[in-house]
Design a protein around this motif. Sequence first.
Motif, PDB file in Angstrom:
ATOM      1  N   ALA A  18       0.622  -1.313  -0.079  1.00 42.99           N
ATOM      2  CA  ALA A  18       0.031   0.081  -0.083  1.00 42.99           C
ATOM      3  C   ALA A  18       0.891   1.138  -0.180  1.00 42.99           C
ATOM      4  O   ALA A  18       0.580   2.375  -0.707  1.00 42.99           O
ATOM      5  CB  ALA A  18      -0.919  -0.052   1.130  1.00 42.99           C
ATOM      6  N   GLU A  23      -3.338  -0.523  -5.522  1.00 39.81           N
ATOM      7  CA  GLU A  23      -4.509  -0.108  -5.699  1.00 39.81           C
ATOM      8  C   GLU A  23      -5.464  -0.796  -4.885  1.00 39.81           C
ATOM      9  O   GLU A  23      -5.147  -1.931  -4.250  1.00 39.81           O
ATOM     10  CB  GLU A  23      -5.032  -0.173  -7.090  1.00 39.81           C
ATOM     11  N   ALA A  24      -6.443  -0.223  -4.380  1.00 44.54           N
ATOM     12  CA  ALA A  24      -7.486  -1.131  -3.529  1.00 44.54           C
ATOM     13  C   ALA A  24      -7.962  -2.338  -4.548  1.00 44.54           C
ATOM     14  O   ALA A  24      -7.923  -2.372  -5.714  1.00 44.54           O
ATOM     15  CB  ALA A  24      -8.668  -0.165  -3.566  1.00 44.54           C
ATOM     16  N   VAL A  58      -8.108  -1.983   1.127  1.00 43.45           N
ATOM     17  CA  VAL A  58      -9.287  -0.991   0.860  1.00 43.45           C
ATOM     18  C   VAL A  58      -9.027   0.228   0.916  1.00 43.45           C
ATOM     19  O   VAL A  58      -7.859   0.734   1.730  1.00 43.45           O
ATOM     20  CB  VAL A  58     -10.569  -1.375   1.422  1.00 43.45           C
ATOM     21  N   ARG A  59      -9.432   1.206   0.023  1.00 45.84           N
ATOM     22  CA  ARG A  59      -9.245   2.628   0.143  1.00 45.84           C
ATOM     23  C   ARG A  59     -10.655   3.250   0.320  1.00 45.84           C
ATOM     24  O   ARG A  59     -11.061   3.900  -0.743  1.00 45.84           O
ATOM     25  CB  ARG A  59      -8.323   3.041  -0.880  1.00 45.84           C
ATOM     26  N   ALA A 123      -5.310   4.181   3.765  1.00 49.08           N
ATOM     27  CA  ALA A 123      -5.784   2.957   3.283  1.00 49.08           C
ATOM     28  C   ALA A 123      -6.057   1.862   4.442  1.00 49.08           C
ATOM     29  O   ALA A 123      -5.634   2.256   5.531  1.00 49.08           O
ATOM     30  CB  ALA A 123      -4.908   2.265   2.283  1.00 49.08           C
TER      31      ALA A 123
END
Length: 242
Positions: A18, A23-24, A58-59, A123
């Motif tokens: 992260a 990316e998520a 996850v973001r 994140a």
Amino acid sequence: MEIVEEAGSTNALLAARAREGAEAGLVIVAEHQTSGRGRLDRSWEVPPRAALTFSVLVRPEVEPASWPWLPLLAGYAVHAALDDRADGIGLKWPNDIVVETVDGPLKLAGILVERVDTPTGPAAVLGVGINVHQTPAELPIEAATSLEQLVEGVPDRTEVLGTVLASLETLLPLIEDTDALRRAYAGECVTIGKTVRVDVPAGEPLTGTAVDIDAGGRLVVDTGAGEVPVGAGDVIHVRAAE
């Protein structure tokens, strides 16, 4: 998705990704996690290929007040994926999946969510550990069980992983509506309605009846002298009162 043969901690590995700009949606799965951690840095280690140990990046684009709901949402999603596997599977506040038995609850899965600051914004790493193939002697704690102990036949770890990831993908949008999430979570939480003892880092344990989940995701305990909300970060253990 990345599958690694061995990792100290999938959360630590994914947190590093992260910070590098991942990316998520990135998922890291370890066939053998050697330094797994639970809440409050409790250790969690199992034999190779006996459990599912993975982390999801996850973001969430939500207000900071919604972030404390992420561990509960992750637990809710994992519970939804496992609930029909066997009788008695329940969601224990804040984010453990347990199996209710006459001798007390047995832990089936746990979640550790960690916030990570990255160059593109904060994140969250959702770490999940599910006991799948362990024998009683291989379980990380005495009060635990595995899917193999609950169902006929040998559970397929790949199938279980796919089901859990699909559940997470479907339910993660609930983080944008924490009122709906609170109602959904409370409806599945087996802690509510039970007499509990809440151990905290300082002070006397709190004993009473768990009656609700409040708007901040805290467990509300009726002590008889009033209702007291307790947050996951302030609690060592929540267990049935003797």
